[in-house]
Each structure stands twice: as structure tokens, then as C-alpha cells.
Design a protein around this motif. Structure first.
Motif: not given
Length: 281
Positions: A66, A97, A100-103
Motif C-alpha cells: 500500500r 496485481t 489491483d488485479e484489473n490494472r
């Protein structure tokens, strides 16, 4: 009793100040190493940059990904990739990821990394790269990085064709190029430049020239950055090559002269120019 309370308060205050000093020291060390890593990255000292980013992460001292640590990880991943340590870069991007797995940025970089690792890592093949590319495509972010990820996959197939002379690799390259053309609505000059080279390799010079004309027309409408200028250079060379292969030597010479006028002479274009002049005579 009041004196004991005061002593206890002073001790607690001193402990708090010490903890604050230690925390600030850690934060200062973290930022110092982070900035050092960025400077080394800009200097092209990628392995040294990775070491600096690792020290910054250690100074961060958190098990959670973070805040500033995400930025450090992003820079470390880039340094690892540029150092061609693709397994390390894969690990870093996988950590990212998890936050933020969808970045799409992380997904596209994993696609490029998996393409690089194909045929060198037994656990990874080109299908892994394509899966990651398609996952990134769902984010509807057609950035230059996403385009580069797709082009890297195309180049993988073409490199495999050059090594094995198996036309199925050319077919796969063309299929993926058609996907890229559709995704970009034929509005990306870089994709058109790669498509032109591919169709020239397949000896379909008319389709190659069509792509060249489209790509150049797109670039004429915008202020060119360094990447655009490299794309234009590729398109202009492809134009001359296609006309040469079509035995239209006058148009080929005209195209190469235009290339020389803009970019100057180099070994490849000088060779083509000399060949064409001999043919025209």
C-alpha cells in the motif's frame, strides 16, 4: 504519588519521542533509497536501481502492499524488466496485481514478460501471454503499452517462423495482427507499420502498401513524438521496399530518396538506392 505520575508521564513522552524519531528515520531512509533508485534507473543502471528499491521496501517495513510501497514496486518491476531479469519482474508485477488485479498496466507488462519467457521457461508459453493480453483488453484501455504488448506477441510468432520456417507461425502472427487492427479500428500507425512488414513478408505488396499509406496519412495529421517518428521511418522504408519487390523501380527510388531526405543515409537504404539506380539504367 504525584511525583511518580510525573516521572511515568516523562518516561512515556520520551518513549514516544524515540519511537517518532525511529519512524521518521525509517521514512527518510525509505524515501532516500527510493529517490536513489529512480536516479539509477534513469542512468540505465538497472541492477543497482533494483538494489536501491529493495532497500526502500525493507525500510518501509510493512507486510501490506500500500501507499508508497506500491510506487516503489512499480519502479522496481520496471528496473527488473529493463535489466532483462524477467522472472524477477514477473514476481513484482504479480505482487502489484494482488493490490489491483484489473490494472491494465500490470496485465500488459505481464503479457510482454510471458512472451519473453516463452520457450525459455517450461512453465510459461505464448498462450499465457495472450490470456494476459486479452484480460488487459477487457479494461478498455488501448494505451501505447497495450499496443506494444500485442506487437510483442506478433513478433514472437514471426521470430518463430524465422527459426523454424513453419507457415503456421506466420498465420498466427497475421491472425493476431488482424485482432490488433480491429481493436484500433486501423487508426494506430504503429500497428499498420508492423502489418505492412508482415504482408511484405507474405509477398502481398498491395496490402502492405495500403497499410503504409494509411499509417503515413495518420502521422501527417499529428505532431510526432520519438515513437511516432520511428514508426514513420519504418513506414517510409517499407514503401520503398514494396515498390522494389513489385519491380516498380522508379517509384521505389523515389520512395527511398524521400526517406534519405528526411532521415539521411544508412547502410540499408544506401544499398537499396545503389541497386535501384543500376536497374533503372
Amino acid at each position: 504519588m504525584a511525583l511518580a505520575v510525573q516521572v511515568k508521564i516523562r518516561r512515556l513522552f520520551a518513549a514516544g519521542v524515540l519511537a517518532l524519531i525511529m519512524l521518521c528515520g525509517c521514512s527518510g531512509k525509505e524515501k532516500k533509497n527510493f529517490e536513489a533508485g529512480k536516479a539509477l534507473l534513469n542512468e540505465g543502471k538497472y541492477a543497482e536501481a533494483v538494489d536501491a528499491f529493495d532497500k526502500a521496501i525493507d525500510a518501509h517495513g510493512s507486510n501490506n502492499i500500500r501507499g508508497l510501497e506500491i510506487d516503489i514496486l512499480r519502479y522496481r518491476a520496471e528496473a527488473e524488466y529493463r535489466a532483462k531479469d524477467y522472472k524477477a519482474a514477473e514476481h513484482s508485477y504479480k505482487l502489484l496485481t494482488s493490490a489491483d488485479e484489473n490494472r491494465s498496466e500490470y496485465l500488459d507488462m505481464l503479457s510482454i514478460i510471458y512472451t519473453k519467457l516463452s520457450n525459455t521457461d517450461m512453465d510459461i508459453n505464448i498462450d499465457n501471454a495472450i490470456d494476459m493480453y486479452e484480460k488487459a483488453a477487457k479494461q478498455d484501455d488501448k494505451s501505447e503499452l497495450h499496443i506494444n504488448a500485442g506487437i510483442t506477441i506478433v513478433q514472437y510468432y514471426e521470430d518463430m517462423y524465422d527459426k523454424k520456417l513453419d507457415n503456421t507461425y506466420l498465420d498466427s502472427a497475421e491472425e493476431f495482427l488482424e485482432k490488433l487492427l480491429k481493436e484500433t479500428d486501423r487508426k494506430n500507425a504503429k500497428v499498420l507499420a508492423v502489418y505492412a512488414k508482415h504482408m511484405s513478408k507474405r509477398e502481398d505488396y498491395d496490402k502492405a502498401l495500403e497499410a503504409v499509406d494509411e499509417g503515413i496519412a495518420l502521422l501527417e495529421k499529428k505532431k510526432l513524438n520519438k515513437s511516432d517518428d520511428e514508426t514513420l521511418k519504418s513506414l517510409m522504408f517499407s514503401r520503398g521496399s514494396c515498390y522494389e519487390y513489385k519491380s516498380d523501380y522508379n517509384k521505389a527510388l523515389e520512395a527511398f530518396n524521400a526517406y534519405i531526405e528526411k532521415y539521411g543515409e544508412d547502410d540499408s537504404v544506401s544499398h537499396e538506392e545503389a541497386f535501384l539506380k543500376a536497374r533503372i539504367r
